[in-house]
Write an enzyme that holds these catalytic residues in place. Structure first.
Site, PDB file in Angstrom:
ATOM      1  CD  GLU A 166      30.595  60.574  11.284  1.00 34.84           C
ATOM      2  OE1 GLU A 166      29.727  59.717  11.531  1.00 34.84           O
ATOM      3  OE2 GLU A 166      31.818  60.341  11.294  1.00 34.84           O
TER       4      GLU A 166
ATOM      5  CB  CYS B 113      39.621  51.171  17.117  1.00 35.93           C
ATOM      6  SG  CYS B 113      38.224  50.787  16.047  1.00 35.93           S
TER       7      CYS B 113
ATOM      8  CD  GLU C 178      41.685  53.886  18.780  1.00 36.58           C
ATOM      9  OE1 GLU C 178      42.062  54.472  17.752  1.00 36.58           O
ATOM     10  OE2 GLU C 178      40.499  53.707  19.077  1.00 36.58           O
TER      11      GLU C 178
END
Length: 362
Positions: free
Chosen positions: A235, A320, A354
């Site tokens: 991340e 998404c 999603e």
């Protein structure tokens, strides 16, 4: 949004249209029918943001249509937001109406809540915040039973905590999450829990390792780590990395290595293009990756990251944006096929959705 739109028939028709749209996008890849996870019709959204609009010495919660910043829609209640947000809105408004210290140059209010009942309110100002504001804000936070943050240029004053505590149950185990103010979290908690369970079931029990890109605060990382030998998760956001590290500790999970790298940087590391100090002490060659899990932003995966995922027998992809999902599947279609598919209605009453797919090597 007008109240008449919130009807079961209107929702069923909209969800069916989303299902058809996803089917058409994935039809070229012979995808199986999507498993559909519906949303509650109301009180599903755990966060909300309002501008304030002043009329006759009173400040109101307000929203605006896209592209129109001059015609406010004044809000008294917000049926798509959580019950906790709706409960907090009237007493918060009464508090700023009764206090010049709290209301002076207040221009925006943000709510962050959880299924577990926690709440954080952020008040945004066009002025410096002083000790008088802090004293009144502390009293307000205590009355409302919330954490509270005051923001102005160069200032961030925290009363209580700067995160909310969430709980999600997957396969009978409850996972605890810190969700920081200002960091991304899934807005629809009920549907998020369905997403976690679907990903857990789809991954299945394995005796190899998992690579996760775009791991955020560890939302998927925690339950998926119980299905594999060990996890390498990446991340880039510092706030999300710090939250994820706290979540690993809070849940006593010790088979996850978390690295602050972008997906592009990890691709370079795995391709041995360049070394990274942030990977010091991590032996990439010790991993036996059987699956890569990706949950990228709306832009989808960049071409290099897409090529990286091709190395893995299994690609578990949460998206998404169904258009970029279809684009990425097209890039991988010569080596991988879609074997499972799901639609998660995180955003009812909008066109957004999603989706999730499992791609397996042909």
């Amino acid at each position: 949004m007008s109240q008449p739109a919130f009807t079961p028939d209107a929702y069923a028709a909209q969800l069916a249209a989303k299902q058809q749209r996803l089917h058409e996008l994935l039809a070229p890849f012979a995808a199986p029918p999507a498993q559909v996870f519906a949303s509650p019709l109301s009180h599903y959204r755990l966060r909300a943001e309002f501008r304030l609009w002043r009329e006759q010495e009173e400040r109101h919660y307000a929203m605006f249509e896209a592209g129109d910043k001059h015609t406010p829609i004044l809000i008294n209640d917000f049926p798509i937001a959580s019950q906790r947000i709706n409960t907090l809105m009237p007493p918060l408004k009464a508090a700023w109406q009764a206090s010049r210290v709290l209301s002076f140059k207040l221009f925006q209010v943000e709510f962050l809540t959880t299924l577990a009942g926690d709440a954080l309110i952020t008040l945004c100002y066009h002025r410096p915040l002083d000790a008088e504001w802090q004293a009144e804000a502390e009293q307000l936070a205590a009355r409302l039973g919330v954490s509270l943050i005051g923001r102005s240029r160069g200032q961030r004053l925290v009363i209580g905590r700067d995160y909310v505590a969430e709980e999600m149950t997957v396969a009978g185990r409850t996972f605890r999450y810190r969700q920081p103010e200002g960091a991304f979290t899934q807005p629809n908690g009920t549907v998020c829990q369905h997403m976690l369970q679907w990903a857990y079931d789809t991954l299945g029990p394995r005796d190899d390792d998992l690579l996760e890109l775009y791991c955020g605060n560890g939302n998927f990382t925690l339950p998926l780590s119980t299905r594999v030998r060990k996890v390498l998760a990446t991340e880039i956001s510092k706030t999300s990395v710090n939250a994820a590290l706290a979540n690993l500790a809070d849940n006593a999970i010790d088979n996850i290595e978390l690295v602050r790298l972008s997906a592009e940087e990890l691709t370079q590391a795995l391709n041995e293009v360049r070394p990274f100090r942030r990977l010091a002490g991590i032996d990439l060659k010790s991993y036996d990756f059987g699956t890569v899990f990706v949950d990228p932003p709306r832009a989808g995966m960049d071409p290099d990251t897409c090529e990286l995922t091709r190395r893995f027998d299994n690609i578990l992809y949460i998206s998404c944006n169904p258009e970029t999902l279809a684009r990425d599947i097209a890039r991988l279609n010569d080596t991988h096929q879609v074997t499972q598919c799901a639609l998660f209605d995180q955003f009812p009453w909008t066109h957004h959705m999603e989706s999730g797919v499992l791609l397996q090597r042909r």
